[in-house]
Each structure stands twice: as C-alpha cells, then as structure tokens.
Design a protein around this motif. Structure first.
Motif, PDB file in Angstrom:
ATOM      1  N   PRO A 173       0.836  -1.208   0.000  1.00  0.00           N
ATOM      2  CA  PRO A 173       0.000   0.000   0.000  1.00  0.00           C
ATOM      3  C   PRO A 173       0.871   1.259   0.000  1.00  0.00           C
ATOM      4  N   ARG A 174       0.380   2.277  -0.659  1.00  0.00           N
ATOM      5  CA  ARG A 174       1.131   3.531  -0.764  1.00  0.00           C
ATOM      6  C   ARG A 174       0.626   4.595   0.208  1.00  0.00           C
ATOM      7  N   HIS A 175      -0.591   4.416   0.690  1.00  0.00           N
ATOM      8  CA  HIS A 175      -1.164   5.385   1.621  1.00  0.00           C
ATOM      9  C   HIS A 175      -2.229   4.680   2.454  1.00  0.00           C
ATOM     10  N   LYS A 176      -2.754   5.373   3.441  1.00  0.00           N
ATOM     11  CA  LYS A 176      -3.673   4.791   4.425  1.00  0.00           C
ATOM     12  C   LYS A 176      -5.038   4.405   3.850  1.00  0.00           C
ATOM     13  N   HIS A 177      -5.295   4.787   2.626  1.00  0.00           N
ATOM     14  CA  HIS A 177      -6.573   4.468   1.979  1.00  0.00           C
ATOM     15  C   HIS A 177      -6.389   3.537   0.777  1.00  0.00           C
ATOM     16  N   ASP A 178      -5.229   2.911   0.665  1.00  0.00           N
ATOM     17  CA  ASP A 178      -4.883   2.126  -0.519  1.00  0.00           C
ATOM     18  C   ASP A 178      -5.418   0.688  -0.426  1.00  0.00           C
TER      19      ASP A 178
ATOM     20  N   ARG B 154      -4.404  -1.906  -3.384  1.00  0.00           N
ATOM     21  CA  ARG B 154      -3.146  -2.678  -3.290  1.00  0.00           C
ATOM     22  C   ARG B 154      -3.328  -3.883  -2.370  1.00  0.00           C
TER      23      ARG B 154
ATOM     24  N   TRP C 162       1.539  -1.647   8.443  1.00  0.00           N
ATOM     25  CA  TRP C 162       0.248  -1.048   8.149  1.00  0.00           C
ATOM     26  C   TRP C 162      -0.777  -1.279   9.246  1.00  0.00           C
TER      27      TRP C 162
ATOM     28  N   TRP D  55      -6.163   3.531  10.881  1.00  0.00           N
ATOM     29  CA  TRP D  55      -5.930   3.779   9.465  1.00  0.00           C
ATOM     30  C   TRP D  55      -6.952   2.972   8.670  1.00  0.00           C
TER      31      TRP D  55
END
Length: 128
Positions: free
Chosen positions: A9-14, A17, A39, A45
């Motif tokens: 994942p690239r961000h907290k909403h990904d 992925r 994560w 998150w």
C-alpha cells in the motif's frame, strides 16, 4: 516479481493494493509480511483492518515478524499488535509469545504500563 515496494500500500486508503496482494500466491506474499505489519501500527488507518485480515491468514509465518515488533521500543505499535493480531492467533501461534507475555505481566516497564500492555498480555496468556 516486481519490487516489493511497488506491491505494498502507498497510503492509508490504498485498499486496492491490499486486494491485489490478497489475490497473490502465498509464496509471493511471504516476503511482504514484515512490511505489511507496518500497516497495522495504527488500527485507525482505513487500510489497517484489511491488512490485519490478510496477516491473520499467515498465523505461523507471521510469528518471527511479530516477535521483531515486540522487541522494539514502540509500545503503541505493540499495543495494536497484541490487541488485534496476537489475540486472534491460534493457541499454537500464541504460545510462541509466552515468554514475552509473561515478562510483561510480571515485570512491565513504565512505558509498557503506560500503554497497558500488561493487561492485554495477561488476557492473552489466559487463552493459552
């Protein structure tokens, strides 16, 4: 295989992925486990519950990586690991944390007390 960083994942909403990872072969996911643990440093998150669900499908394989977190100085992360991951593992996996859990119950550090790790450790010990 792609670079591991490209898979995570690239961000907290990904969520996309995480869903891609869930569809991968187990052998391809194994090298990602330590990074996936990052994560769930904060279960608030949005992506954390999906990652947790994935991690719980690797109850034996995740043990050494969880032990690495438990030997770190990040008591907050330990709290999330114990409260959301370790407590949900099978008895066979949980028992591998007995030494750590017993130590936290019997001789918690001030920081462990502040995060109430002794309480969750006691609760987990009662299940094994």
């Amino acid at each position: 295989m792609e670079n591991f960083g490209d898979l995570l994942p690239r961000h907290k909403h990904d969520h996309d992925r995480v869903e891609i990872i869930k569809r991968m072969d187990r052998d391809q996911i194994l090298p990602l486990l330590p990074n996936l643990l990052e994560w769930i440093q904060d279960m608030n998150w949005p992506v954390a519950p999906s990652v947790l669900e994935l991690l719980l499908t690797f109850p034996e394989e995740i043990v050494p990586h969880v032990q690495d977190v438990l030997s770190s100085d990040d008591e907050n992360w330990k709290w999330f690991i114990l409260n959301f991951l370790v407590i949900e593992l099978s008895v066979e996996s949980k028992v591998q944390f007995r030494e750590y859990l017993t130590r936290v119950v019997e001789t918690p550090t001030p920081n462990e007390l502040a995060e109430e790790l002794d309480e969750i450790a006691r609760a987990i010990l009662e299940t094994i």
